[in-house]
Design a protein around this motif. Structure first.
Motif, PDB file in Angstrom:
ATOM      1  N   LEU A  84      -9.565  -1.038  -0.958  1.00 20.91           N
ATOM      2  CA  LEU A  84      -8.744  -1.421   0.195  1.00 20.91           C
ATOM      3  C   LEU A  84      -7.518  -0.631   0.467  1.00 20.91           C
ATOM      4  O   LEU A  84      -6.793  -0.293   1.298  1.00 20.91           O
ATOM      5  CB  LEU A  84      -8.096  -2.773  -0.419  1.00 20.91           C
ATOM      6  N   ASN A  85      -7.234   0.394  -0.927  1.00 19.03           N
ATOM      7  CA  ASN A  85      -6.181   1.365  -0.447  1.00 19.03           C
ATOM      8  C   ASN A  85      -6.723   2.930  -0.335  1.00 19.03           C
ATOM      9  O   ASN A  85      -6.009   3.947  -0.336  1.00 19.03           O
ATOM     10  CB  ASN A  85      -5.197   1.546  -1.882  1.00 19.03           C
ATOM     11  N   GLU A  86      -7.875   2.936   0.140  1.00 18.98           N
ATOM     12  CA  GLU A  86      -8.555   4.129   0.502  1.00 18.98           C
ATOM     13  C   GLU A  86      -7.635   4.972   1.856  1.00 18.98           C
ATOM     14  O   GLU A  86      -7.344   4.238   2.730  1.00 18.98           O
ATOM     15  CB  GLU A  86     -10.140   4.082   0.884  1.00 18.98           C
ATOM     16  N   ASN A 123      -3.458   3.032   6.835  1.00 22.30           N
ATOM     17  CA  ASN A 123      -4.929   3.296   6.563  1.00 22.30           C
ATOM     18  C   ASN A 123      -5.525   1.923   6.097  1.00 22.30           C
ATOM     19  O   ASN A 123      -6.650   1.768   6.534  1.00 22.30           O
ATOM     20  CB  ASN A 123      -4.975   4.286   5.332  1.00 22.30           C
ATOM     21  N   HIS A 124      -4.683   1.036   5.326  1.00 23.14           N
ATOM     22  CA  HIS A 124      -5.340  -0.243   4.904  1.00 23.14           C
ATOM     23  C   HIS A 124      -5.698  -1.047   6.144  1.00 23.14           C
ATOM     24  O   HIS A 124      -6.626  -1.743   6.020  1.00 23.14           O
ATOM     25  CB  HIS A 124      -4.067  -0.905   3.985  1.00 23.14           C
ATOM     26  N   THR A 156      -0.039   2.087   4.289  1.00 22.24           N
ATOM     27  CA  THR A 156      -0.462   0.681   5.039  1.00 22.24           C
ATOM     28  C   THR A 156      -1.182   0.848   6.520  1.00 22.24           C
ATOM     29  O   THR A 156      -2.145  -0.116   6.708  1.00 22.24           O
ATOM     30  CB  THR A 156       0.922  -0.080   5.221  1.00 22.24           C
ATOM     31  N   HIS A 180       0.263  -7.127   7.930  1.00 16.38           N
ATOM     32  CA  HIS A 180       0.831  -5.780   7.473  1.00 16.38           C
ATOM     33  C   HIS A 180       1.467  -4.981   8.457  1.00 16.38           C
ATOM     34  O   HIS A 180       2.364  -4.018   8.190  1.00 16.38           O
ATOM     35  CB  HIS A 180      -0.796  -5.157   6.992  1.00 16.38           C
ATOM     36  N   PHE A 203       0.824  -1.354   0.028  1.00 20.32           N
ATOM     37  CA  PHE A 203       0.018  -0.072  -0.003  1.00 20.32           C
ATOM     38  C   PHE A 203       0.836   1.490  -0.001  1.00 20.32           C
ATOM     39  O   PHE A 203       0.437   2.317   0.588  1.00 20.32           O
ATOM     40  CB  PHE A 203      -0.889   0.090   1.142  1.00 20.32           C
ATOM     41  N   VAL A 222      -9.019   0.160   7.230  1.00 21.49           N
ATOM     42  CA  VAL A 222      -9.937   0.022   6.230  1.00 21.49           C
ATOM     43  C   VAL A 222     -10.469  -1.568   6.299  1.00 21.49           C
ATOM     44  O   VAL A 222     -11.608  -2.113   6.406  1.00 21.49           O
ATOM     45  CB  VAL A 222      -9.448   0.044   4.870  1.00 21.49           C
ATOM     46  N   GLY A 223      -9.321  -2.470   6.404  1.00 19.98           N
ATOM     47  CA  GLY A 223      -9.684  -3.871   6.489  1.00 19.98           C
ATOM     48  C   GLY A 223     -10.317  -4.285   7.727  1.00 19.98           C
ATOM     49  O   GLY A 223     -11.389  -4.921   7.641  1.00 19.98           O
TER      50      GLY A 223
END
Length: 179
Positions: A84-86, A49-50, A47, A150, A41, A53-54
């Motif tokens: 997913l990369n928001e 943020n991912h 990363t 991650h 990411f 998000v997840g």
């Protein structure tokens, strides 16, 4: 150890590691935080943020289960991420505050579940791969393993930037057995 107790241990570990990770990440200069480091990411911030998000996506799915709906009601009110990369939060302090709140929610959610709840299946829709129905216990395992994966990437990026993250092993918080 019962399976739910294992997941509660993972939730405590998750909260501790996230707190340590954000403390370590706060040492980075802005260029290291935001710069594309070649991770899945891109940047450390991407990363982090991912991970949020997840977690939001999975917790929204878990909230559809009757045993989880009440404890996860705050997640139901959250806007569903669209990618997913928001980048949900461009500001590290705001991102950390949401991480802390989500980690507390995860701990509280698992405190209310029983081993009996873990035997159920959960129907959900993936962002890109369709509809599924899988065992909740396996999905909770995935939920925590995704975070470990991650966080490991971020730990590597921190090391490359000269920041020592320190201990990451779960064994650190596992209680000793009586002799």
């Amino acid at each position: 150890m019962a399976m739910i107790e294992q997941f509660r241990l993972y939730a405590d570990y998750n909260r501790l590691m996230n707190a340590r990770q954000y403390a370590a990440v706060a040492q980075l200069p802005d260029s290291e935080l935001r710069g594309d480091r070649g991770a899945f990411f891109g940047s450390v911030l991407g990363t982090l943020n991912h991970l949020l998000v997840g977690d939001i996506l999975w917790l929204k799915r878990f909230a559809s289960h009757p045993a989880s709906a009440s404890a996860l009601s705050p997640v139901i009110e959250m806007r569903k991420p669209v990618a997913l990369n928001e980048i949900l939060f461009d500001d590290l302090a705001m991102l950390r505050d949401h991480r802390v709140a989500l980690d507390a929610l995860i701990v509280a959610w698992l405190a209310g579940l029983t081993d009996g709840d873990l035997g159920d299946a959960l129907a959900y829709e993936s962002m890109s791969r369709g509809h599924f129905r899988k065992p909740i216990a396996s999905l909770i395992s995935h939920f925590f393993l995704h975070q470990v994966h991650h966080r490991g990437q971020i730990t590597t990026l921190l090391s490359q930037a000269g920041v020592d993250f320190g201990e990451t092993d779960l064994v650190e918080i596992i209680d000793d057995c009586p002799i």
